[in-house]
Design a protein around this motif. Structure first.
Motif, PDB file in Angstrom:
ATOM      1  N   VAL A   1      22.148  40.238  23.639  1.00 49.51           N
ATOM      2  CA  VAL A   1      22.620  38.887  23.329  1.00 49.51           C
ATOM      3  C   VAL A   1      23.752  38.536  24.288  1.00 49.51           C
TER       4      VAL A   1
ATOM      5  N   LEU B   1      33.695  34.812  18.169  1.00 44.69           N
ATOM      6  CA  LEU B   1      33.169  36.032  17.561  1.00 44.69           C
ATOM      7  C   LEU B   1      33.559  37.294  18.340  1.00 44.69           C
TER       8      LEU B   1
ATOM      9  N   GLN C   1      29.640  39.842  13.242  1.00 44.60           N
ATOM     10  CA  GLN C   1      29.734  38.656  12.391  1.00 44.60           C
ATOM     11  C   GLN C   1      30.022  39.035  10.941  1.00 44.60           C
TER      12      GLN C   1
ATOM     13  N   ARG D   1      33.615  40.265  10.655  1.00 44.91           N
ATOM     14  CA  ARG D   1      34.587  39.189  10.837  1.00 44.91           C
ATOM     15  C   ARG D   1      34.611  38.263   9.632  1.00 44.91           C
ATOM     16  N   ARG D   2      33.420  37.942   9.136  1.00 45.86           N
ATOM     17  CA  ARG D   2      33.343  37.035   7.997  1.00 45.86           C
ATOM     18  C   ARG D   2      34.014  37.629   6.766  1.00 45.86           C
TER      19      ARG D   2
ATOM     20  N   PRO E   1      26.870  51.135  -3.547  1.00 42.03           N
ATOM     21  CA  PRO E   1      25.915  52.029  -4.205  1.00 42.03           C
ATOM     22  C   PRO E   1      24.744  52.396  -3.304  1.00 42.03           C
TER      23      PRO E   1
ATOM     24  N   TYR F   1      24.835  54.208  -0.574  1.00 42.40           N
ATOM     25  CA  TYR F   1      25.134  54.536   0.818  1.00 42.40           C
ATOM     26  C   TYR F   1      26.172  55.648   0.970  1.00 42.40           C
TER      27      TYR F   1
ATOM     28  N   LEU G   1      26.194  45.643   3.676  1.00 43.59           N
ATOM     29  CA  LEU G   1      25.484  44.633   4.473  1.00 43.59           C
ATOM     30  C   LEU G   1      24.971  45.183   5.795  1.00 43.59           C
TER      31      LEU G   1
ATOM     32  N   PRO H   1      21.517  48.296   6.047  1.00 40.58           N
ATOM     33  CA  PRO H   1      20.114  47.948   6.313  1.00 40.58           C
ATOM     34  C   PRO H   1      19.867  47.597   7.787  1.00 40.58           C
TER      35      PRO H   1
ATOM     36  N   PRO I   1      19.113  53.649   1.461  1.00 37.54           N
ATOM     37  CA  PRO I   1      19.968  54.092   0.357  1.00 37.54           C
ATOM     38  C   PRO I   1      19.366  55.313  -0.325  1.00 37.54           C
TER      39      PRO I   1
END
Lengths: 186, 565
Positions: B77, B165, B208, B211-212, B453, B455, B527, B530, B536
């Motif tokens: 990217v 970003l 992202q 940061r979010r 949960p 991980y 988040l 995956p 998991p």
């Protein structure tokens, strides 16, 4: 004797000259085309370069997140939504006599492929709806995961009617989420 | 007779001369043909010494002109690129009706002022800049006006499509294309020489998410800033590096210094209890203590004018794992005394905590630590006071503690395989024990809020008071959390720190790491796992429990400094 030789030589010279001019014109025409093409390639490259930057700009994760929130009914995947086929609880072999949908499935699939290998899949299909989350419209990973092995089976069915029958059976099993079973999400 | 002879001889002479001349002429012609023939053979058979310059010049289309190479993330990217932009200028002498021209121009470039443009165009000069760096669309629109007297000059402009970003990583460059910060500066020479893009180890998707989540938490706890790092423990690659507040590298003109400051690599902080990870690792590695050792944590320690207390006092004898999970300062200080100053210093140095980080950024901090390493320093450093390092330092060292004991220098450049420059700092056995301790701290210690949960998150909280003018300020905290997942086979370190968070109702007024930084790490892990294809697991499965729990069946305690079995 002298005369024919001169004639032949003269005509050869004329032909050679003609061919030479022909080639010369062809070369200059080709060169012109080459210049045009090269210019076009350069322009296209520049355009691609700009478009790549624009693509990256339009794909800003923040923007995609916002668009996804507004237009898609998807949400982040959670660990509890993932599982393995092996982790699904064992289930006794289904009885076709008690289940007309499965009977229809078996009747259609049987000639194409022996079903013994697919039996666990069928049980997985049946087990899935019970674990389906309450929200009816959200495409659930669980359902999709459980149904993934279905597509090879569909492929082996030779006639289109097999697929139609399977689709119908799936719709009966899953209700209105059947459209997700094939892996396609809106 | 004589006449005849003379005649004959004269005739013969003339013939001879003619023959000789013919011969010479013929020889010359033959030589010329020979040369042509030889050259012909040479060209057709042996020629091919590369195509001639003329044809090659015509055959290759001009490559896109670029003053600097692109910078891309690990998936390709685009993070930074150079675009040729058109800058509009006007030649007032060629413009007949400045008012109409200005009106037409403002209709396609609404940000310009009509009166101003008309004024510029009515001047008596031959060249006035009207607008710099137009977008391709604006360029097209102006061309479509078809007004003579408007013309363009092409300039190269550095563009950062992802904006804020990756601002602190990529940095930015000047209008003359000199790198001024970040990768743009550290790879300045390479970027201006090569054509191939520089591929970073950053993943913008992870960037992202981090940061979010960090920004949301900073806002929630009204912190003045924060940082986040995701580091691959097996290669030292930095997958994500966030520092907030940040800035838009496309418009660096009036960015405050505060926003340009990279907290994750240039900021040094006393990270507090996060250092207990290192303290415990050193203790287990040197044998100063083992998992069954016990320490008296009933009373605060008084040394000189200092008083070492516990934030969550248990007021009893604690085992080494308990000291870690309850984050006991008293216990840690006592362990450090058993380790000794020299060994502590050596191991901290081995872990890279006493020198500048190796990361490819110009903004790298030098750690701050006591010049003379006294006993009191040893005790406070055990729980992360009296030594200030950047968050990246801590994350890199923790990666070494959990990955089996090998320190890989942190890098922002994509690595294709496991690097060979790893250096063993602790044994695999110590590393395994540390993994268990870290998992326990999340499972039933101070880091519970970092759990994601499935991980197998492990980690350690760290809350430290900030020093202002040489004094610790009670309400100015640095709250940090270093998480690692999955604990049975660590893949990534996730570190988050918040600068001066304020307690809120939801956290019962607390602004400590367990309430502020830990939840961010937990959310980020759930988040990003995956994305990395980490499946998991069932955390209550027997083999996982066995692999990640410390079995302490210790006999009665025997006091400080004596190892028990």
């Amino acid at each position: 004797m002298k005369r024919p030789a001169t004639l032949i030589l003269f005509s050869l010279a004329v032909v050679a000259g003609g061919v030479l001019f022909g080639i010369a014109f062809e070369v200059s025409a080709l060169e012109e085309r080459l210049t045009v093409l090269n210019k076009q390639i350069t322009q296209d490259r520049d355009t691609i370069h700009v478009l790549r930057a624009e693509w990256s700009y339009l794909n800003q994760p923040e923007r995609l997140e916002d668009l996804s929130r507004r237009y898609l009914e998807l949400q982040p995947l959670e660990g509890s939504q993932l599982s393995e086929i092996a982790a699904l609880p064992a289930r006794r072999a289904p009885d076709p006599a008690a289940d007309p949908v499965l009977a229809a499935l078996l009747a259609d699939a049987a000639p194409a492929k022996p079903l013994s290998a697919d039996a666990p899949i069928a049980s997985a299909l049946n087990a899935a709806p019970k674990q389906r989350p309450a929200a009816p419209h959200r495409p659930s990973r669980h359902v999709r995961l459980a149904s993934q092995p279905v597509s090879p089976a569909t492929a082996t069915g030779t006639a289109a009617s097999d697929k139609a029958a399977l689709d119908e059976a799936l719709r009966a099993i899953f209700g209105n989420t059947a459209s997700n079973a094939g892996g396609a999400s809106r | 007779m004589t006449e005849r002879i003379s005649f004959e001889s004269a005739q013969k002479k003339a013939l001879d001369t003619a023959r000789t001349r013919l011969l010479v002429g013929g020889a010359l012609m033959a030589a010329a043909f020979l040369v042509i023939g030889v050259r012909l053979v040479d060209v057709t058979l042996f020629g091919e010494s590369g195509p001639s310059r003329l044809t090659s010049a015509r055959n290759i289309a001009v490559e896109t002109q670029m003053d600097r190479a692109d910078i891309v993330d690990r998936n390709g990217v685009l993070l930074a690129t150079s675009l040729t932009t058109a800058s509009l200028y006007g030649n007032p002498r060629k413009i007949f009706d400045p008012q109409a021209a200005a009106r037409a121009l403002v209709s396609v470039l609404p940000e310009l002022s009509e009166a101003e443009v008309a004024g510029q165009l009515s001047s008596d000069r031959e060249f006035v800049w009207l607008s710099r760096n137009l977008t391709p669309r604006q360029h097209y629109e102006v061309n479509r006006l078809g007004i003579p007297g408007f013309d363009f000059r092409h300039e190269q402009r550095r563009v950062y499509p992802l904006g804020r970003l990756t601002a602190h990583i990529v940095g930015f460059s000047s209008i003359d294309n000199d790198g001024l910060a970040g990768i743009e500066k550290s790879f300045d020479a390479a970027l201006s020489e090569r054509r191939k893009p520089v591929m970073l180890s950053i993943d913008v998707r992870v960037q992202q998410i981090l940061r979010r989540e960090l920004a949301a938490q900073i806002e929630k706890f009204r912190a003045i800033g924060g940082s986040g790092i995701v580091l691959d423990v097996r290669t030292g690659e930095i997958v994500s590096l966030v520092s907030l507040p940040d800035f838009d590298p496309n418009e660096v003109g009036n960015v405050p210094d505060e926003a340009r400051f990279n907290r994750s690599t240039l900021g040094t902080y006393e990270l507090g209890s996060v250092f207990k990870i290192f303290n415990h690792a050193i203790a287990l590695e040197t044998g100063a203590a083992n998992l069954a050792s016990r320490y008296d944590a009933r009373k605060p320690i008084r040394v000189a004018r200092f008083r070492i207390t516990d934030f969550h006092p248990e007021n009893r004898w604690l085992t080494v794992p308990e000291i870690f999970t309850y984050s006991s300062n008293i216990g840690s200080a006592k362990i450090a005394l058993d380790i000794g100053s020299a060994a502590q210093r050596k191991f901290l140095s081995d872990l890279g905590l006493l020198r500048r980080s190796s990361v490819e950024l110009p903004e790298r901090a030098r750690p701050i630590y006591p010049a003379t390493w006294r006993e009191i320093n040893t005790m406070t450093i055990a729980y992360g006071h009296g030594i200030a390092v950047s968050p990246l330092h801590a994350a890199t060292a923790v990666a070494a503690v959990v990955n089996g004991g090998i320190l890989y220098p942190a890098t922002l450049i994509r690595r294709s395989e496991v690097p060979a420059d790893g250096k063993r700092v602790i044994s695999a056995q110590t590393s395994e024990n540390m993994r268990k301790l870290l998992r326990m701290a999340v499972e039933n210690g101070t880091g519970r809020n970092a759990n994601a949960p499935g991980y197998l998150v492990g980690g350690k909280t760290g809350t430290a008071e900030k020093q202002v003018d040489g004094r610790y300020k009670r309400n100015a905290l640095i709250s940090s959390f270093i998480g690692v997942f999955p604990m049975n086979a660590p893949r990534y370190v996730v570190m988050v720190h918040l600068d001066e968070p304020k307690g809120i109702k939801e956290s019962y007024g607390y602004a400590t790491a367990g309430w502020t930084a830990a939840p961010v790490v937990g959310r980020v892990i759930s988040l990003i796992a995956p994305l990395f294809g980490i499946a998991p697991v069932d955390e209550s499965a027997a083999e996982i429990r066995r692999a990640l729990t410390v079995n302490v069946t210790a006999p009665r305690a025997r006091g400080r400094g004596i190892a028990t079995n």
